[in-house]
Design an enzyme around this catalytic site. Sequence first.
Site, PDB file in Angstrom:
ATOM      1  N   HIS A  65       5.799  -4.038   2.316  1.00 18.46           N
ATOM      2  CA  HIS A  65       5.319  -5.369   1.963  1.00 18.46           C
ATOM      3  C   HIS A  65       4.860  -6.173   3.175  1.00 18.46           C
ATOM      4  CE1 HIS A  65       7.155  -4.570  -1.969  1.00 18.46           C
ATOM      5  NE2 HIS A  65       6.358  -5.522  -2.416  1.00 18.46           N
ATOM      6  N   GLY A  66       5.278  -5.818   4.354  1.00 23.00           N
ATOM      7  CA  GLY A  66       4.804  -6.575   5.508  1.00 23.00           C
ATOM      8  C   GLY A  66       5.518  -6.200   6.796  1.00 23.00           C
TER       9      GLY A  66
END
Length: 474
Positions: free
Chosen positions: A329-330
């Site tokens: 996700h990041g």
Amino acid sequence: MVFSSIEFLFRFLPIFIIIYCITKEEYRLYVILLGSLFFYAYGEPLYILLMLASIFVNHFIAKKIYLYRYSEKRTGIDKTSTCKLYLLMACLFNFGMLFIFKYLGFFCSIVNQIAGKEVLKVVQLTLPLGISFYTFQIMSYVIDVYRRKYAVKNNLINFATYVSMFPQLIAGPIVNYDEVRKSMKDRRLKPKMVENGVTLFIIGLLYKVLLANKISSLWNDISTIGVYGINTPTAWLGSWAFSFQIYFDFWGYSLMAIGLGKILGFNFPQNFKEPYSAKSATEFWRRWHITLGRWFREYVYIPLGGNRKGPIMLVINTFVVWFLTGLWHGASWNFIIWGLMFFVLLMLEKFIYIDKLENSRYVGRIYMLFLIPFSWTIFNITDLKTLGLYIRKMFFIPLPNAPKLNTFSKMLDLLGKYWWLLLICAFFSTPIPMNLIKKYRDTLMFKILLLLGFWYAVYQMAMGADNPFLYFRF
């Protein structure tokens, strides 16, 4: 170019649909491919070259794997080691590109922190739109070819269309090639699918524009006040606001993507199933971003051994999956913490209290009522210091050097301004609205309401309201 924009709705999409309809059936796949490449190049003119490189490299690798697998049947000579080498090449190329553009700066900063000085220069590259999504789709294709799931032959156009298809290119759902393979050959316009697709697209647009965009104002107001200016109920209010925002933002996008797919004759997989009705974190992740969970299950968890090698390996394999899920996700510590938090919760539920949650009518609901906003708070706030202060505020823990402010009046102001929107979001996060839509979708009244809702959403977009898609940054 986002789906919920005047530019997409009244420029790109009508022109694309007209060209698609007037083109002969045997050439419509080319229209989808060229339209998708234009759609991506419009937003990422430079990174279209990266996508094209990924398409050609992976098609070459998949074709080589297929040819060696075919020769195994024909000659009886085992080519597994050669196929594994090509599969490794695909992994290095695809995940290497993902690492360079998404994680290189984060990795360099970690090395510098450990060393206590600048050992590596931190390079911040612009993240190509949708790279996390199309990388996973490409890898699922190559792995499935390696597993002999389907043939490759010379279907470069099919593969390129699969990778670049604009409805689900930027933010999913993550589609397996097998789910669209047969539809690639059938380019007939199917009126019922088109009607269903238009309905889903408009519903997704309404969720995005009228719910996600509107409730985001509550979180923005609380963020503007700052963590020192709010009390504990207001902190939970902000967390719930973001929980609704990310849900209707991503679910709205997924519905629009699935709807556009149906218009073009493709059945994309479901990506959400009332996740906020879940009674446990385990059930929540069966309902939220379903295609991402499926990808990690099929291509990471099961190949590692899943739950077949005893409880210790089950814990280790689950840890790997959730560490990677958070990192996917990041490139930030808060995403890793978020992923590992769910790893801990899922293990606690599995070995201790999952039955108590799912067998009770109320305990699971109350549990998730607090767990959902808490988890999205960790996901949302990337600065760890600010995150720590916000969590302390959520749990009545005094903040250091906090000034004495009248936070109660600010909370009342926010409730007075947003209470009705919170209730609407809470209602639409239950199964009731979709059940009503399924029941009345063929009635004239529903079609009139849908049309009115569409034009009201267009009016809101024309007014220039804030309109980003949250998952574009992943």
